[in-house]
Design an enzyme around this catalytic site. Structure first.
Site, PDB file in Angstrom:
ATOM      1  N   ARG A  41       0.857  -1.197   0.000  1.00  0.00           N
ATOM      2  CA  ARG A  41       0.000   0.000   0.000  1.00  0.00           C
ATOM      3  C   ARG A  41       0.884   1.235   0.000  1.00  0.00           C
ATOM      4  O   ARG A  41       1.656   1.443   0.930  1.00  0.00           O
ATOM      5  CB  ARG A  41      -0.930  -0.003   1.217  1.00  0.00           C
ATOM      6  CG  ARG A  41      -1.893   1.164   1.218  1.00  0.00           C
ATOM      7  CD  ARG A  41      -3.001   0.995   2.229  1.00  0.00           C
ATOM      8  NE  ARG A  41      -2.541   1.092   3.608  1.00  0.00           N
ATOM      9  CZ  ARG A  41      -3.326   0.924   4.667  1.00  0.00           C
ATOM     10  NH1 ARG A  41      -4.592   0.589   4.502  1.00  0.00           N
ATOM     11  NH2 ARG A  41      -2.847   1.029   5.886  1.00  0.00           N
ATOM     12  N   SER A 110     -12.689  -4.089   0.397  1.00  0.00           N
ATOM     13  CA  SER A 110     -12.946  -3.627   1.769  1.00  0.00           C
ATOM     14  C   SER A 110     -14.448  -3.495   1.996  1.00  0.00           C
ATOM     15  O   SER A 110     -15.178  -3.030   1.115  1.00  0.00           O
ATOM     16  CB  SER A 110     -12.289  -2.267   2.001  1.00  0.00           C
ATOM     17  OG  SER A 110     -10.894  -2.352   1.879  1.00  0.00           O
ATOM     18  N   LYS A 139      -5.567   4.771   9.597  1.00  0.00           N
ATOM     19  CA  LYS A 139      -6.686   5.251   8.771  1.00  0.00           C
ATOM     20  C   LYS A 139      -7.681   5.935   9.702  1.00  0.00           C
ATOM     21  O   LYS A 139      -8.643   5.345  10.177  1.00  0.00           O
ATOM     22  CB  LYS A 139      -7.330   4.084   8.029  1.00  0.00           C
ATOM     23  CG  LYS A 139      -7.979   4.497   6.719  1.00  0.00           C
ATOM     24  CD  LYS A 139      -8.299   3.298   5.843  1.00  0.00           C
ATOM     25  CE  LYS A 139      -8.798   3.769   4.490  1.00  0.00           C
ATOM     26  NZ  LYS A 139      -9.205   2.648   3.631  1.00  0.00           N
TER      27      LYS A 139
END
Length: 211
Positions: A41, A110, A139
């Site tokens: 990521r 997700s 996040k």
């Protein structure tokens, strides 16, 4: 041929949090500690830099025969022939992602709600990343998914489920009795002084909870 993936310990990388100087070192140590999937990521770099990083990480995952999933960037995944991609609810729709990557690549989606999970299953996802289960520094805007919602998703969804968001030694026991396939972890592995040992400990805890 689509790979058959063991989702037990799913590392999501974050270069800003890693305890090592090089991401390659962190990933290799995580694999040696028992990580079974690596998701690369990269949110804050150019396409060229992402491509170059991805190529280096793929050398390592190929060496250990560990699946490499690319977060969001389907172009990067195709360019390096990664094992698959993972998309969120604000990324390219799963149906389009599937068309682009074909039937032989892994597609992760997700989901933070039951409705999102049902949609992902209908859109040909191979697995779900459910969460954020707990508050997480990686996040800060993530919606929290309750344990009850996770149990509801598990009851109605046939796909493998990995839980994400605040997964660590303290929170792992909270999933006891829910048939999840794995833990998606960032800081509880990659930020630790001994990445290999951290991965080993989390994997052991998860397996004990499944017995």
């Amino acid at each position: 041929m689509k790979p058959n993936i063991d989702y037990t310990l799913y590392l999501i990388t974050d270069r800003e949090l890693m305890s090592t100087e090089k991401l390659e070192t962190a990933v290799e140590q995580a694999i040696l500690g028992g990580c079974t999937v690596i998701q690369l990521r990269e949110k804050n770099c150019s396409s060229l830099e992402f491509f170059e990083i991805a190529m280096k990480i793929k050398e390592i995952t190929d060496r250990y025969q560990i699946p490499l999933i690319i977060n969001d960037r389907i172009d990067i995944a195709l360019a390096i022939d990664a094992d698959g991609v993972h998309v969120g609810q604000s990324d390219i729709p799963a149906t389009i992602a599937r068309k682009l990557i074909g039937d032989n690549k892994i597609l992760g989606v997700s989901a933070s709600t039951f409705e999102e999970a049902i949609n992902a299953q209908s859109e040909d996802a191979d697995y779900l990343g459910v969460g954020a289960m707990f508050t997480t520094g990686t996040k800060t805007d993530a919606k929290i998914t309750s344990i009850d919602e996770l149990a509801r998703i598990r009851e109605h969804i046939k796909l493998p489920i990995v839980v994400i968001g605040g997964i660590n030694k303290t929170t792992i026991p909270k999933f006891e009795g829910i048939d999840i396939h794995g833990l998606a972890v960032v800081s509880a592995i990659i930020s630790q002084p001994d990445i290999k040992e951290a991965a080993k400990e989390l994997k052991s805890m998860f397996r004990k909870g499944k017995n």
